[in-house]
Design an enzyme around this catalytic site. Sequence first.
Site, PDB file in Angstrom:
ATOM      1  N   GLU A  45      25.360  40.382  38.043  1.00  0.00           N
ATOM      2  CA  GLU A  45      26.656  40.607  38.587  1.00  0.00           C
ATOM      3  C   GLU A  45      27.489  41.371  37.464  1.00  0.00           C
ATOM      4  O   GLU A  45      27.647  40.687  36.510  1.00  0.00           O
ATOM      5  CB  GLU A  45      27.492  39.715  39.192  1.00  0.00           C
ATOM      6  CG  GLU A  45      28.722  40.111  39.960  1.00  0.00           C
ATOM      7  CD  GLU A  45      29.479  38.841  40.862  1.00  0.00           C
ATOM      8  OE1 GLU A  45      30.285  39.494  41.535  1.00  0.00           O
ATOM      9  OE2 GLU A  45      29.037  37.912  40.692  1.00  0.00           O
ATOM     10  N   LYS A 114      31.066  45.100  46.506  1.00  0.00           N
ATOM     11  CA  LYS A 114      31.063  43.855  47.027  1.00  0.00           C
ATOM     12  C   LYS A 114      32.122  43.628  48.186  1.00  0.00           C
ATOM     13  O   LYS A 114      33.051  44.164  48.213  1.00  0.00           O
ATOM     14  CB  LYS A 114      31.366  42.803  45.901  1.00  0.00           C
ATOM     15  CG  LYS A 114      31.055  41.378  46.286  1.00  0.00           C
ATOM     16  CD  LYS A 114      31.453  40.470  45.046  1.00  0.00           C
ATOM     17  CE  LYS A 114      31.235  39.036  44.992  1.00  0.00           C
ATOM     18  NZ  LYS A 114      31.241  38.005  44.026  1.00  0.00           N
ATOM     19  N   CYS A 175      26.282  37.882  44.916  1.00  0.00           N
ATOM     20  CA  CYS A 175      26.831  36.896  44.568  1.00  0.00           C
ATOM     21  C   CYS A 175      27.186  35.886  45.992  1.00  0.00           C
ATOM     22  O   CYS A 175      26.438  35.301  46.409  1.00  0.00           O
ATOM     23  CB  CYS A 175      27.696  36.661  43.376  1.00  0.00           C
ATOM     24  SG  CYS A 175      27.989  34.886  42.638  1.00  0.00           S
ATOM     25  N   SER A 356      33.769   8.262  16.725  1.00  0.00           N
ATOM     26  CA  SER A 356      34.542   6.906  16.517  1.00  0.00           C
ATOM     27  C   SER A 356      33.697   5.658  16.899  1.00  0.00           C
ATOM     28  O   SER A 356      33.905   4.697  16.740  1.00  0.00           O
ATOM     29  CB  SER A 356      35.587   7.116  17.684  1.00  0.00           C
ATOM     30  OG  SER A 356      35.149   6.961  18.930  1.00  0.00           O
TER      31      SER A 356
END
Length: 700
Positions: A45, A114, A175, A356
Amino acid sequence: MGRKVTVATCSLNQWALDFEGNLGRILKSVEIAKSHGARYRLGPELEICGYGCADHFFESDTLLHSFQVLRNLLESPITQDIICDVGMPIMHHNVRYNCRVLFLNRKILLVRPKMLMANHGNYREMRWFSPWNQLRQVEEYFLPRMIQEVTGQETVPFGDCVLSTKDTCIGTEICAELWNPCSPHIQMGLDGVEIFTNSSASHHELRKADQRVNLIKSATTKSGGIYLYANQRGCDGDRVYYDGCAMVAINGNIVAQGAQFSLNDVEVITATLDLEDVRSYRGEQCQPHMVNEPKPYHRIKVDFSLSSDDDVYLPTHQPIQWHFHTPEEEISLGPACWLWDYLRRSGQAGFMLPLSGGVDSSSSACIVHSMCVLICQAIEDGNSQVLEDVCKVVGDDSYHPQHPKDLCGRILTTCYMGSENSSQDTCHRARDLANHIGSTHMNINIDAAVKGILGIFSLVTGWWPQFRASGGSHRENLALQNVQARVRMVLAYLFAQLSLWARGKPGGLLVLGSANVDESLTGYFTKYDCSSADINPIGGISKTDLKSFLLYCAEHLQLTTLRSILAAPPTAELEPLTDGQVSQTDEADMGMTYSELSVIGRLRKISKCGPFSMFCKLIHMWKDTLSPTEVAHKVKHFFRMYSVNRHKMTTVTPSYHAESYSPDDNRFDLRPFLYNTRWTWQFRCIDNQVTQTEAKNPKQ
């Protein structure tokens, strides 16, 4: 016989606004597709400009440069004799659309906008684009002059239409249309479309890949057909990682699968399939149209075939079993690929990580180590682009990494920033992990810096704050913890900028953060402390998943020191030790366990629960361990912490998005940061419900 078609789909590592790089990757994918005999090539896309342009879509430059790239594609000899399907933004009648452009031999066949937009979570498509809502309708689109000069066309079809070749019919989805209950492939299949294509920019989330696979299998199980899926790959310039997974399916079976995580910028998947298999499947499954069906799709006819006359001996692809990664593998691979894209495109020379000795920072370190493993494997497999990028990062054109540990020593610097409140156990765990992964490690004591800052405060005010353990107030105790945390952030950036300089090497380092998604939910970190960084690979991952990930690393990467890290209680080590031992733990400070936080986070974001509805759910979920009164206390405590600390999300380090309950204020979780933290009405509803519940169910 002219019935077998070879088609190609791909995953491309496109970068927002990188028009030159994007053009090169598109052309390379077409070249590979043709070399495998494909006569149709599908790409991701918005691949021309990159999906993540965001508000750059508003700029006319983005549209202009996209058409300039399209012109290059039309003119290239590489794109001849193959139908190319590319994505770009187009403005039609002064409305901006997210489009597919299909072209063949310097002619544009059609433009398909789209129709169903992605507009939730990480996606804001309705901000930049309008959906094409004219079903089965096609209009004329007037091409820009620069395109007319190449194609000789003034106008081309624009709208909801399909492509009819001499041997088959091809229909487009984009999509989110696949995920919609009104997916176009349903009606297209009923109208005789045999090949469906889907160009996507779908991001990675833990445990999500099977949803895509199942949707595509389902799309072709119901009515038959061939389905091509293309996807973006890599870091497009934002918090998400697009994870590829290009695939081809036929009649409910996957026949070709691309990688989900890879350092290859271009991956092309091809498959040879028999159209007669689709027709035979449909001959049994499908019935003629019912009387009230919509009108047929407008077919754009093209004098071209995807098949050839001599394909009888051409073998077809057979069904395969999809391999899904475990969540631990996904954590090892997804953030690692994202970090690599960020590092090589940032121009920096590596990472600086405050280590840490706890689960969170150790997870960030292990992800960098996993990145080094992927890089070395890609170079061993002959990926010249990765080797070139590595040489640029380390500033040595002759460098060729021999082992992940060697590479880790070049690009990762770790530092343990201890104080008088730190234990020897955490110091040793940090040192041992650094030795195992090969990072360049430093021990830094921050006491002098902390005392210097407190001295300035004392000089101005005449007061010296004390910890609670020494008789100080809550305000003093909190301020003394925060100054340690913020000093660590300042030192992390100082060493990131100058540690390579001190070693006589070029470049600077990106500071890595290590606050997990659960801590972000409650704000259990200091604003602008060492959780503040350039990027954070674990900011979207829960503590529970991170522990499972470290166990995976201990077993599969032989990082045995991680077992002692996992066995230790999580602690910030910001308050004085008691008899040399840690007296402060994260879960005690937060008032709930990390596993409880994960449940609460999912209810808050995914289930859209406010305080009262969350309480109503949790009294059933936790009924075996907590009374309604105790559940009410947990819920109230969480929402107080959440609302008091929500302001921290406005400055949270950009984090790899991995969880759908992420509290990231900047892109994903759009909620206020100034709250009435008393929640008077909501908490009163909870109290009333507790009273009613206990009255109905008195203790025996």
